[in-house]
Motif scaffolding. Structure first.
Motif, PDB file in Angstrom:
ATOM      1  N   GLY A  76       0.814  -1.215   0.000  1.00 21.44           N
ATOM      2  CA  GLY A  76       0.000   0.000   0.000  1.00 21.44           C
ATOM      3  C   GLY A  76       0.841   1.255   0.000  1.00 21.44           C
ATOM      4  O   GLY A  76       0.527   2.226  -0.694  1.00 21.44           O
ATOM      5  N   LEU A  77       1.913   1.249   0.777  1.00 22.82           N
ATOM      6  CA  LEU A  77       2.814   2.403   0.818  1.00 22.82           C
ATOM      7  C   LEU A  77       3.598   2.511  -0.494  1.00 22.82           C
ATOM      8  O   LEU A  77       3.780   3.607  -1.026  1.00 22.82           O
ATOM      9  N   LEU A  78       4.026   1.386  -1.037  1.00 25.51           N
ATOM     10  CA  LEU A  78       4.730   1.398  -2.312  1.00 25.51           C
ATOM     11  C   LEU A  78       3.844   1.961  -3.424  1.00 25.51           C
ATOM     12  O   LEU A  78       4.330   2.633  -4.330  1.00 25.51           O
ATOM     13  N   ALA A  79       2.566   1.721  -3.320  1.00 26.19           N
ATOM     14  CA  ALA A  79       1.626   2.208  -4.339  1.00 26.19           C
ATOM     15  C   ALA A  79       1.494   3.729  -4.327  1.00 26.19           C
ATOM     16  O   ALA A  79       0.992   4.314  -5.285  1.00 26.19           O
ATOM     17  N   THR A  80       1.953   4.373  -3.269  1.00 23.28           N
ATOM     18  CA  THR A  80       1.869   5.840  -3.203  1.00 23.28           C
ATOM     19  C   THR A  80       3.021   6.526  -3.935  1.00 23.28           C
ATOM     20  O   THR A  80       2.985   7.737  -4.142  1.00 23.28           O
ATOM     21  N   VAL A  81       4.034   5.774  -4.304  1.00 16.68           N
ATOM     22  CA  VAL A  81       5.207   6.356  -4.957  1.00 16.68           C
ATOM     23  C   VAL A  81       4.887   6.633  -6.425  1.00 16.68           C
ATOM     24  O   VAL A  81       4.662   5.709  -7.208  1.00 16.68           O
ATOM     25  N   GLU A  82       4.888   7.909  -6.780  1.00 14.04           N
ATOM     26  CA  GLU A  82       4.640   8.324  -8.158  1.00 14.04           C
ATOM     27  C   GLU A  82       5.888   8.886  -8.822  1.00 14.04           C
ATOM     28  O   GLU A  82       5.955   8.959 -10.047  1.00 14.04           O
ATOM     29  N   GLU A  83       6.877   9.283  -8.012  1.00 13.24           N
ATOM     30  CA  GLU A  83       8.081   9.895  -8.566  1.00 13.24           C
ATOM     31  C   GLU A  83       9.287   9.548  -7.713  1.00 13.24           C
ATOM     32  O   GLU A  83       9.200   9.494  -6.482  1.00 13.24           O
ATOM     33  N   LEU A  84      10.404   9.310  -8.378  1.00 14.57           N
ATOM     34  CA  LEU A  84      11.688   9.122  -7.717  1.00 14.57           C
ATOM     35  C   LEU A  84      12.658  10.143  -8.287  1.00 14.57           C
ATOM     36  O   LEU A  84      12.491  10.612  -9.416  1.00 14.57           O
ATOM     37  N   LEU A  85      13.670  10.471  -7.501  1.00 11.62           N
ATOM     38  CA  LEU A  85      14.688  11.420  -7.921  1.00 11.62           C
ATOM     39  C   LEU A  85      16.062  10.784  -7.743  1.00 11.62           C
ATOM     40  O   LEU A  85      16.356  10.218  -6.687  1.00 11.62           O
ATOM     41  N   LEU A  86      16.893  10.895  -8.777  1.00  9.67           N
ATOM     42  CA  LEU A  86      18.280  10.455  -8.678  1.00  9.67           C
ATOM     43  C   LEU A  86      19.114  11.660  -8.279  1.00  9.67           C
ATOM     44  O   LEU A  86      19.166  12.646  -9.003  1.00  9.67           O
ATOM     45  N   ASP A  87      19.744  11.587  -7.112  1.00  8.88           N
ATOM     46  CA  ASP A  87      20.510  12.717  -6.596  1.00  8.88           C
ATOM     47  C   ASP A  87      21.484  12.193  -5.546  1.00  8.88           C
ATOM     48  O   ASP A  87      21.074  11.547  -4.588  1.00  8.88           O
ATOM     49  N   GLY A  88      22.760  12.476  -5.727  1.00  8.79           N
ATOM     50  CA  GLY A  88      23.775  12.020  -4.784  1.00  8.79           C
ATOM     51  C   GLY A  88      23.665  12.632  -3.406  1.00  8.79           C
ATOM     52  O   GLY A  88      24.319  12.183  -2.475  1.00  8.79           O
ATOM     53  N   GLY A  89      22.827  13.642  -3.242  1.00 13.17           N
ATOM     54  CA  GLY A  89      22.682  14.305  -1.955  1.00 13.17           C
ATOM     55  C   GLY A  89      21.535  13.787  -1.105  1.00 13.17           C
ATOM     56  O   GLY A  89      21.152  14.433  -0.138  1.00 13.17           O
ATOM     57  N   PRO A 119       3.585   0.281  -8.613  1.00 16.01           N
ATOM     58  CA  PRO A 119       2.593   0.265  -9.694  1.00 16.01           C
ATOM     59  C   PRO A 119       2.158   1.640 -10.188  1.00 16.01           C
ATOM     60  O   PRO A 119       1.636   1.749 -11.299  1.00 16.01           O
ATOM     61  N   ASN A 120       2.361   2.677  -9.406  1.00 17.01           N
ATOM     62  CA  ASN A 120       1.923   4.023  -9.789  1.00 17.01           C
ATOM     63  C   ASN A 120       3.067   4.973 -10.105  1.00 17.01           C
ATOM     64  O   ASN A 120       2.870   6.188 -10.179  1.00 17.01           O
ATOM     65  N   LEU A 121       4.271   4.420 -10.304  1.00 16.17           N
ATOM     66  CA  LEU A 121       5.425   5.251 -10.630  1.00 16.17           C
ATOM     67  C   LEU A 121       5.225   5.884 -12.001  1.00 16.17           C
ATOM     68  O   LEU A 121       4.975   5.188 -12.988  1.00 16.17           O
ATOM     69  N   LYS A 122       5.337   7.207 -12.039  1.00 17.58           N
ATOM     70  CA  LYS A 122       5.111   7.955 -13.276  1.00 17.58           C
ATOM     71  C   LYS A 122       6.371   8.640 -13.810  1.00 17.58           C
ATOM     72  O   LYS A 122       6.461   8.949 -14.982  1.00 17.58           O
ATOM     73  N   ARG A 123       7.339   8.913 -12.920  1.00 10.60           N
ATOM     74  CA  ARG A 123       8.511   9.682 -13.335  1.00 10.60           C
ATOM     75  C   ARG A 123       9.721   9.327 -12.466  1.00 10.60           C
ATOM     76  O   ARG A 123       9.596   9.144 -11.262  1.00 10.60           O
ATOM     77  N   ILE A 124      10.875   9.306 -13.132  1.00 10.72           N
ATOM     78  CA  ILE A 124      12.152   9.199 -12.418  1.00 10.72           C
ATOM     79  C   ILE A 124      13.003  10.365 -12.897  1.00 10.72           C
ATOM     80  O   ILE A 124      13.550  10.352 -14.005  1.00 10.72           O
ATOM     81  N   ARG A 125      13.065  11.380 -12.066  1.00  8.44           N
ATOM     82  CA  ARG A 125      13.834  12.582 -12.408  1.00  8.44           C
ATOM     83  C   ARG A 125      15.331  12.295 -12.297  1.00  8.44           C
ATOM     84  O   ARG A 125      15.777  11.697 -11.344  1.00  8.44           O
ATOM     85  N   ARG A 142       7.472   1.201 -20.159  1.00  6.66           N
ATOM     86  CA  ARG A 142       6.509   1.182 -19.052  1.00  6.66           C
ATOM     87  C   ARG A 142       5.753   2.494 -18.912  1.00  6.66           C
ATOM     88  O   ARG A 142       4.939   2.637 -18.004  1.00  6.66           O
ATOM     89  N   GLY A 143       6.057   3.451 -19.758  1.00  2.90           N
ATOM     90  CA  GLY A 143       5.368   4.738 -19.698  1.00  2.90           C
ATOM     91  C   GLY A 143       5.826   5.619 -18.548  1.00  2.90           C
ATOM     92  O   GLY A 143       5.092   6.498 -18.088  1.00  2.90           O
ATOM     93  N   ILE A 144       7.054   5.407 -18.085  1.00  2.00           N
ATOM     94  CA  ILE A 144       7.606   6.181 -16.976  1.00  2.00           C
ATOM     95  C   ILE A 144       8.455   7.307 -17.565  1.00  2.00           C
ATOM     96  O   ILE A 144       9.433   7.034 -18.278  1.00  2.00           O
ATOM     97  N   ALA A 145       8.102   8.535 -17.285  1.00  2.00           N
ATOM     98  CA  ALA A 145       8.814   9.699 -17.808  1.00  2.00           C
ATOM     99  C   ALA A 145      10.164   9.855 -17.129  1.00  2.00           C
ATOM    100  O   ALA A 145      10.341   9.479 -15.969  1.00  2.00           O
ATOM    101  N   THR A 146      11.110  10.450 -17.869  1.00  2.00           N
ATOM    102  CA  THR A 146      12.447  10.660 -17.308  1.00  2.00           C
ATOM    103  C   THR A 146      12.893  12.108 -17.393  1.00  2.00           C
ATOM    104  O   THR A 146      13.860  12.488 -16.742  1.00  2.00           O
ATOM    105  N   GLU A 147      12.230  12.923 -18.158  1.00  2.00           N
ATOM    106  CA  GLU A 147      12.643  14.320 -18.265  1.00  2.00           C
ATOM    107  C   GLU A 147      12.271  15.083 -16.995  1.00  2.00           C
ATOM    108  O   GLU A 147      11.356  14.718 -16.297  1.00  2.00           O
ATOM    109  N   ASP A 148      13.019  16.133 -16.727  1.00  2.00           N
ATOM    110  CA  ASP A 148      12.744  16.942 -15.529  1.00  2.00           C
ATOM    111  C   ASP A 148      11.606  17.896 -15.765  1.00  2.00           C
ATOM    112  O   ASP A 148      11.267  18.284 -16.821  1.00  2.00           O
TER     113      ASP A 148
END
Length: 148
Positions: A76-89, A119-125, A142-148
């Protein structure tokens, strides 16, 4: 129990849920954890001190790895993730490797096998900047966007 195959991908998810959204609790603090475990005394920056004292500068501190590997995240908590960010900080990296400078591949994601867990991931910045073309192809399929 949800199992991740790529520890570094799991850390991206933990960053989003624990440190950004505040929905995955309790919030992990390596210094406090080391003090609670009796691995170091409180004072100054216990996580930094422990890391240097034990020559763990450019790796994941075992106590942090153990904690995050064992950490269960509900579907249920994983299903709330719609966006991830790649950042060394990311804060999660500071709690895994307090001395890490971001100049190596320690936290590079090596597999996208865990994507179905979100299941609801839409973007990986940041993916366009850091991930190889084969990863970007998988995201596009998978229809997951990558642009910022």
């Amino acid at each position: 129990m949800t199992q991740f195959t790529d520890f570094n991908f799991k850390l991206l998810v933990i960053e989003r849920l624990m440190y950004d959204d505040g929905t995955l609790t309790p919030r992990f603090d390596l210094g406090a954890h080391l003090v609670e475990q009796g691995l170091i005394e409180y004072g100054g920056d216990p996580a930094y001190t422990y890391t240097v004292k034990n020559a763990l500068e450019y790796q994941v501190v075992p106590a942090a790895r153990d904690h995050f590997e064992a950490l269960e995240i509900s579907p249920g908590l994983l299903a709330t993730v719609e966006e991830l960010l790649l950042d060394g900080g990311h804060q999660v990296y500071a709690h895994c490797s307090p001395v890490w400078d971001g100049e190596d591949d320690l936290y590079d994601v090596r597999s996208l096998d865990d994507l179905p867990l979100l299941p609801n991931l839409k973007r990986i910045r940041g993916a366009d900047d850091f991930w190889p073309p084969e990863f970007l192809e998988v995201l596009q399929e998978r229809g997951i966007a990558t642009e910022d």
